[in-house]
Design a protein around this motif. Structure first.
Motif: not given
Ligand code: 4LI
Ligand code: NI
Length: 184
Positions: A45, A57-60, A78, A105, A108-112, A117, A147, A154-155
Protein backbone atom coordinates in the motif's frame (compact mmCIF):
# COMPACT_ATOMS: atom_id res chain seq x y z
CA UNK A 1 10.05 -10.06 2.96
CA UNK A 2 7.13 -11.50 0.95
CA UNK A 3 7.20 -10.58 -2.75
CA UNK A 4 4.94 -11.51 -5.69
CA UNK A 5 7.04 -14.61 -6.37
CA UNK A 6 6.05 -16.02 -2.97
CA UNK A 7 2.35 -15.70 -3.72
CA UNK A 8 0.58 -18.86 -4.89
CA UNK A 9 -1.45 -18.43 -8.05
CA UNK A 10 -4.81 -19.80 -9.15
CA UNK A 11 -4.26 -23.39 -10.24
CA UNK A 12 -2.10 -24.21 -7.21
CA UNK A 13 -4.06 -26.88 -5.27
CA UNK A 14 -3.25 -25.23 -1.91
CA UNK A 15 -5.75 -22.49 -2.84
CA UNK A 16 -8.52 -25.09 -3.07
CA UNK A 17 -7.84 -26.89 0.21
CA UNK A 18 -9.59 -26.33 3.52
CA UNK A 19 -6.90 -24.78 5.77
CA UNK A 20 -5.98 -26.41 9.09
CA UNK A 21 -7.13 -24.92 12.37
CA UNK A 22 -4.27 -23.59 14.52
CA UNK A 23 -3.77 -24.44 18.18
CA UNK A 24 -2.39 -22.18 20.88
CA UNK A 25 0.13 -21.10 21.92
CA UNK A 26 1.02 -20.41 18.32
CA UNK A 27 4.35 -21.79 17.15
CA UNK A 28 6.86 -18.91 16.78
CA UNK A 29 7.15 -19.64 13.06
CA UNK A 30 3.47 -18.81 12.56
CA UNK A 31 3.82 -15.52 14.43
CA UNK A 32 6.65 -14.68 12.06
CA UNK A 33 4.49 -15.63 9.05
CA UNK A 34 1.67 -13.41 10.35
CA UNK A 35 4.02 -10.45 10.74
CA UNK A 36 5.35 -10.98 7.23
CA UNK A 37 1.84 -11.15 5.76
CA UNK A 38 0.89 -7.87 7.46
CA UNK A 39 4.19 -6.34 6.34
CA UNK A 40 3.37 -7.36 2.75
CA UNK A 41 0.05 -5.49 2.95
CA UNK A 42 1.72 -2.38 4.40
CA UNK A 43 4.49 -2.45 1.77
CA UNK A 44 2.02 -3.06 -1.04
CA UNK A 45 0.00 0.00 0.00
CA UNK A 46 3.08 2.24 0.06
CA UNK A 47 3.48 3.54 -3.52
CA UNK A 48 7.29 3.86 -3.25
CA UNK A 49 7.92 0.42 -1.73
CA UNK A 50 5.34 -1.22 -4.00
CA UNK A 51 7.00 0.19 -7.10
CA UNK A 52 10.50 -0.74 -5.96
CA UNK A 53 9.59 -4.39 -5.26
CA UNK A 54 6.82 -4.77 -7.87
CA UNK A 55 4.15 -5.51 -5.27
CA UNK A 56 0.51 -5.57 -6.22
CA UNK A 57 -1.60 -3.68 -3.71
CA UNK A 58 -3.83 -5.65 -1.39
CA UNK A 59 -5.90 -5.16 1.74
CA UNK A 60 -6.01 -8.84 2.68
CA UNK A 61 -3.69 -11.84 2.46
CA UNK A 62 -4.49 -15.37 3.63
CA UNK A 63 -1.87 -18.00 4.55
CA UNK A 64 -2.78 -20.37 1.65
CA UNK A 65 -1.74 -17.51 -0.64
CA UNK A 66 1.81 -17.99 0.58
CA UNK A 67 1.51 -21.77 0.37
CA UNK A 68 0.56 -22.49 3.98
CA UNK A 69 -2.67 -24.38 4.53
CA UNK A 70 -3.39 -22.89 7.95
CA UNK A 71 -6.29 -20.77 9.22
CA UNK A 72 -4.64 -17.40 9.33
CA UNK A 73 -5.28 -14.23 7.33
CA UNK A 74 -4.08 -10.64 7.65
CA UNK A 75 -6.31 -7.70 6.85
CA UNK A 76 -5.25 -4.06 6.55
CA UNK A 77 -7.99 -1.73 5.37
CA UNK A 78 -7.16 1.95 4.89
CA UNK A 79 -9.81 4.65 4.91
CA UNK A 80 -10.24 7.61 2.53
CA UNK A 81 -7.57 9.72 4.31
CA UNK A 82 -5.14 6.79 4.48
CA UNK A 83 -6.00 6.22 8.14
CA UNK A 84 -6.27 2.59 9.23
CA UNK A 85 -9.88 1.42 9.38
CA UNK A 86 -9.17 -2.19 10.28
CA UNK A 87 -5.88 -3.96 10.97
CA UNK A 88 -5.83 -7.50 12.30
CA UNK A 89 -4.40 -10.93 11.77
CA UNK A 90 -7.30 -13.35 12.13
CA UNK A 91 -6.57 -16.84 13.43
CA UNK A 92 -9.25 -19.54 13.12
CA UNK A 93 -11.88 -16.98 12.04
CA UNK A 94 -15.54 -17.93 11.71
CA UNK A 95 -18.53 -15.89 10.64
CA UNK A 96 -21.03 -16.37 13.45
CA UNK A 97 -23.78 -14.19 12.03
CA UNK A 98 -24.46 -12.35 8.83
CA UNK A 99 -26.95 -9.86 7.45
CA UNK A 100 -29.52 -10.83 4.87
CA UNK A 101 -28.59 -7.51 3.21
CA UNK A 102 -26.25 -8.23 0.33
CA UNK A 103 -23.39 -5.94 -0.73
CA UNK A 104 -20.77 -6.03 -3.46
CA UNK A 105 -17.85 -3.92 -4.58
CA UNK A 106 -19.05 -1.79 -7.48
CA UNK A 107 -15.81 -2.43 -9.41
CA UNK A 108 -15.69 -6.15 -8.65
CA UNK A 109 -13.00 -7.92 -6.65
CA UNK A 110 -9.36 -8.62 -7.27
CA UNK A 111 -7.12 -11.19 -5.63
CA UNK A 112 -3.33 -11.35 -5.36
CA UNK A 113 -3.55 -15.01 -6.42
CA UNK A 114 -5.63 -14.31 -9.52
CA UNK A 115 -3.64 -12.58 -12.25
CA UNK A 116 -6.47 -12.14 -14.72
CA UNK A 117 -9.28 -9.67 -14.26
CA UNK A 118 -12.55 -11.47 -13.58
CA UNK A 119 -15.29 -8.87 -13.96
CA UNK A 120 -18.60 -9.11 -12.16
CA UNK A 121 -20.33 -8.54 -8.85
CA UNK A 122 -19.31 -10.76 -5.96
CA UNK A 123 -22.38 -10.91 -3.70
CA UNK A 124 -21.39 -10.79 -0.02
CA UNK A 125 -23.12 -10.11 3.29
CA UNK A 126 -23.10 -6.39 4.05
CA UNK A 127 -22.65 -7.00 7.79
CA UNK A 128 -20.99 -9.88 9.58
CA UNK A 129 -20.05 -10.86 13.09
CA UNK A 130 -16.80 -12.79 13.20
CA UNK A 131 -15.17 -14.74 16.00
CA UNK A 132 -11.43 -15.31 15.82
CA UNK A 133 -8.27 -15.53 17.87
CA UNK A 134 -5.46 -13.00 17.90
CA UNK A 135 -1.81 -14.00 17.66
CA UNK A 136 -1.64 -14.22 21.46
CA UNK A 137 -4.69 -16.42 21.65
CA UNK A 138 -7.18 -13.80 22.73
CA UNK A 139 -10.73 -14.66 21.61
CA UNK A 140 -12.41 -11.76 19.86
CA UNK A 141 -15.93 -11.27 18.51
CA UNK A 142 -16.42 -8.19 16.35
CA UNK A 143 -18.96 -6.74 13.95
CA UNK A 144 -17.94 -5.38 10.57
CA UNK A 145 -19.85 -3.73 7.75
CA UNK A 146 -19.32 -2.67 4.15
CA UNK A 147 -15.76 -2.77 2.76
CA UNK A 148 -13.98 -4.32 5.80
CA UNK A 149 -16.75 -6.96 5.97
CA UNK A 150 -16.28 -7.77 2.28
CA UNK A 151 -12.52 -8.07 2.67
CA UNK A 152 -12.87 -10.41 5.64
CA UNK A 153 -15.37 -12.60 3.75
CA UNK A 154 -12.92 -12.79 0.83
CA UNK A 155 -10.08 -13.80 3.19
CA UNK A 156 -12.16 -16.31 5.18
CA UNK A 157 -13.19 -17.82 1.83
CA UNK A 158 -9.48 -18.44 1.12
CA UNK A 159 -9.33 -20.58 4.28
CA UNK A 160 -12.16 -22.69 2.86
CA UNK A 161 -10.65 -23.08 -0.62
CA UNK A 162 -13.06 -20.63 -2.24
CA UNK A 163 -12.02 -17.90 -4.69
CA UNK A 164 -14.01 -14.71 -5.31
CA UNK A 165 -15.02 -15.62 -8.86
CA UNK A 166 -16.77 -18.76 -7.58
CA UNK A 167 -19.52 -16.35 -6.44
CA UNK A 168 -19.91 -14.47 -9.75
CA UNK A 169 -22.98 -15.31 -11.79
CA UNK A 170 -21.46 -17.04 -14.83
CA UNK A 171 -24.36 -16.28 -17.17
CA UNK A 172 -24.65 -12.62 -16.22
CA UNK A 173 -21.71 -11.32 -14.14
CA UNK A 174 -23.50 -8.03 -13.40
CA UNK A 175 -26.65 -9.74 -12.18
CA UNK A 176 -27.14 -9.10 -8.48
CA UNK A 177 -30.24 -9.27 -6.35
CA UNK A 178 -32.54 -6.28 -6.07
CA UNK A 179 -31.70 -4.08 -3.09
CA UNK A 180 -28.06 -5.09 -2.91
CA UNK A 181 -25.70 -2.32 -1.78
CA UNK A 182 -22.95 -1.45 -4.24
CA UNK A 183 -19.84 -0.20 -2.50
CA UNK A 184 -17.88 2.31 -4.55
C1 4LI B 1 -3.12 1.13 -4.00
C2 4LI B 1 -2.67 1.52 -2.76
C3 4LI B 1 -11.34 -0.86 -8.79
C4 4LI B 1 -11.07 -2.13 -9.31
C5 4LI B 1 -11.76 -0.70 -7.47
C6 4LI B 1 -4.24 0.32 -4.14
C7 4LI B 1 -3.35 1.13 -1.63
C8 4LI B 1 -11.20 -3.27 -8.46
C9 4LI B 1 -11.88 -1.82 -6.64
C10 4LI B 1 -4.93 -0.11 -3.01
C11 4LI B 1 -11.61 -3.09 -7.14
C12 4LI B 1 -4.47 0.31 -1.76
C13 4LI B 1 -8.99 -3.86 -4.04
C14 4LI B 1 -9.99 -5.88 -3.66
C15 4LI B 1 -10.80 -4.51 -5.31
C16 4LI B 1 -10.93 -4.60 -9.01
C17 4LI B 1 -7.70 -7.38 -2.17
C18 4LI B 1 -6.87 -0.83 -4.35
C19 4LI B 1 -5.83 -2.36 -2.76
C20 4LI B 1 -8.16 -1.54 -4.24
C21 4LI B 1 -7.10 -3.12 -2.61
C22 4LI B 1 -9.64 -8.51 -1.05
C23 4LI B 1 -11.29 -7.83 -2.89
C24 4LI B 1 -9.16 -7.28 -1.79
C25 4LI B 1 -12.35 -1.59 -5.22
C26 4LI B 1 -11.52 -6.29 -10.67
C27 4LI B 1 -6.01 -7.87 -3.82
N1 4LI B 1 -9.04 -5.01 -3.34
N2 4LI B 1 -9.84 -3.61 -5.04
N3 4LI B 1 -10.87 -5.69 -4.64
N4 4LI B 1 -6.08 -0.97 -3.12
N5 4LI B 1 -8.04 -2.90 -3.72
N6 4LI B 1 -10.08 -7.01 -2.90
N7 4LI B 1 -11.71 -4.24 -6.31
N8 4LI B 1 -11.72 -5.03 -10.00
N9 4LI B 1 -7.39 -7.76 -3.40
O1 4LI B 1 -10.06 -5.29 -8.50
O2 4LI B 1 -6.85 -7.10 -1.34
S1 4LI B 1 -11.42 -8.34 -1.19
CL1 4LI B 1 -5.28 -0.20 -0.32
NI1 NI C 1 -7.71 -13.23 -2.49
Amino acid sequence: MIKMNDITRDGNPVLRKRAEKLSFPLDAKYIKVANEMMEYLKNSQDPKIAEKYHLRAGVGLAAPQIGLSIQMASVLVPGPENEIVFEETLVNPVIISQSVQVAALEEGEGCLSVDKDVPGYVPRHDRITIRYQTLDGEEKTIKLRDYPAIVCQHEIDHLKGTLFYDHINKKDPLDIEEGAILIG
